[in-house]
Design a protein around this motif. Structure first.
Motif, PDB file in Angstrom:
ATOM      1  N   VAL A  29      -5.451   5.225   8.917  1.00 45.37           N
ATOM      2  CA  VAL A  29      -5.556   4.032   8.384  1.00 45.37           C
ATOM      3  C   VAL A  29      -4.123   3.612   8.059  1.00 45.37           C
ATOM      4  N   SER A  31      -1.757   1.386   6.310  1.00 38.07           N
ATOM      5  CA  SER A  31      -1.581   0.816   5.131  1.00 38.07           C
ATOM      6  C   SER A  31      -0.451  -0.469   4.910  1.00 38.07           C
ATOM      7  N   THR A  38       1.364   3.062  -1.707  1.00 36.59           N
ATOM      8  CA  THR A  38       0.044   3.720  -1.140  1.00 36.59           C
ATOM      9  C   THR A  38      -0.497   5.002  -1.844  1.00 36.59           C
ATOM     10  N   THR A  45      -7.278   4.722  -7.196  1.00 34.80           N
ATOM     11  CA  THR A  45      -8.608   4.482  -6.871  1.00 34.80           C
ATOM     12  C   THR A  45      -9.404   5.844  -6.919  1.00 34.80           C
ATOM     13  N   LYS A 140     -18.052   8.120   4.234  1.00 33.42           N
ATOM     14  CA  LYS A 140     -18.009   6.962   3.926  1.00 33.42           C
ATOM     15  C   LYS A 140     -17.285   6.989   2.686  1.00 33.42           C
ATOM     16  N   ALA A 143     -13.563   6.992   3.794  1.00 37.33           N
ATOM     17  CA  ALA A 143     -13.325   5.520   4.270  1.00 37.33           C
ATOM     18  C   ALA A 143     -13.020   4.446   3.250  1.00 37.33           C
ATOM     19  N   GLY A 144     -13.744   4.603   2.274  1.00 39.30           N
ATOM     20  CA  GLY A 144     -13.604   3.551   1.209  1.00 39.30           C
ATOM     21  C   GLY A 144     -12.392   3.947   0.427  1.00 39.30           C
ATOM     22  N   SER A 146      -9.785   5.298   1.398  1.00 33.08           N
ATOM     23  CA  SER A 146      -8.339   4.941   2.146  1.00 33.08           C
ATOM     24  C   SER A 146      -8.418   3.417   2.564  1.00 33.08           C
ATOM     25  N   SER A 147      -9.359   2.767   2.514  1.00 36.66           N
ATOM     26  CA  SER A 147      -9.241   1.267   2.597  1.00 36.66           C
ATOM     27  C   SER A 147      -8.831   0.792   1.507  1.00 36.66           C
ATOM     28  N   ALA A 148      -9.505   1.098   0.369  1.00 36.99           N
ATOM     29  CA  ALA A 148      -8.943   0.571  -0.920  1.00 36.99           C
ATOM     30  C   ALA A 148      -7.486   0.601  -1.128  1.00 36.99           C
ATOM     31  N   SER A 150      -5.150   1.107   1.372  1.00 38.32           N
ATOM     32  CA  SER A 150      -4.219   0.555   2.075  1.00 38.32           C
ATOM     33  C   SER A 150      -4.280  -0.929   2.114  1.00 38.32           C
ATOM     34  N   GLN A 151      -5.138  -1.504   1.434  1.00 31.87           N
ATOM     35  CA  GLN A 151      -5.202  -2.787   1.395  1.00 31.87           C
ATOM     36  C   GLN A 151      -4.268  -3.534   0.220  1.00 31.87           C
TER      37      GLN A 151
END
Length: 151
Positions: A29, A31, A38, A45, A140, A143-144, A146-148, A150-151
Motif C-alpha cells: 500500500v 503511503s 506512516t 491506529t 480486512k 487492509a483497514g 494500512s489504509s488508515a 497511508s492516507q
C-alpha cells in the motif's frame, strides 16, 4: 491442429496469470507520508483499535549502528492474542506467522510503502480451512489499518 494451437495459446496466456497469483504473498500500500509519519499513524491506529503493539524495529537505525546504509525501513509487530490463538488452535505452526507485521519502507524512488503478507496464503500453507472466516477478517483488518495509516 487447431485444438493444439488453442491449448498452447491458452497455456501461454493463462499460466503466467495463475503463477503470479500463486506467488504473490505480499500486499503493498503506497503511503502519502514519510516512513516516520506512516509508522506514527500506524501505531496510533493499531492502539486505537485495541490491538497489542508488541514492537517497533527500526532496521535503518540498526544498520547505521553497524556502519551500513539502509533507506528508512521499520517493522511494526502487533496483534490480538484472542484472534491469533484461534488460528494456532487450528494449526499450531501458525505461531511462526504471528504476531502480525507491517513493514514500512522508503522505496528507491523516494515514496513510502506499507507491506504485509496476504493472510489468504495462510489458508494454502496451514491447516486452517475451519478458520477461513477468521482469515477473511484478518485480511480486512490489515487492509483497514494500512489504509488508515497511508492516507
Amino acid at each position: 491442429m487447431r485444438v493444439t494451437k488453442l491449448l498452447i495459446i491458452t497455456y501461454l496466456f493463462i499460466w503466467p496469470l495463475w503463477a503470479v497469483g500463486q506467488g504473490n504473498t505480499m500486499i503493498e500500500v503506497k503511503s502519502k507520508h514519510s516512513v516516520r509519519e506512516t509508522v506514527t499513524k500506524l501505531k496510533e491506529t493499531i492502539e486505537s483499535k485495541g490491538l497489542n503493539l508488541f514492537a517497533v524495529i527500526d532496521h535503518a537505525a540498526a544498520a547505521d549502528k553497524s556502519g551500513l546504509d539502509l533507506r528508512p525501513t521499520t517493522l511494526v509487530i502487533f496483534g490480538n492474542p484472542k484472534v491469533g490463538t484461534l488460528l494456532m488452535q487450528a494449526d499450531q505452526k501458525m505461531g511462526i506467522e504471528l504476531p502480525l507485521k507491517f513493514l514500512i519502507r522508503e522505496t528507491e524512488a523516494g515514496g513510502t510503502v506499507i507491506s504485509y503478507k496476504d493472510p489468504e496464503t495462510y489458508l494454502r500453507d496451514y491447516d486452517l480451512a475451519e478458520r477461513a472466516e477468521v482469515i477473511a477478517n484478518v485480511r480486512k483488518a490489515l487492509a483497514g489499518l494500512s489504509s488508515a495509516a497511508s492516507q
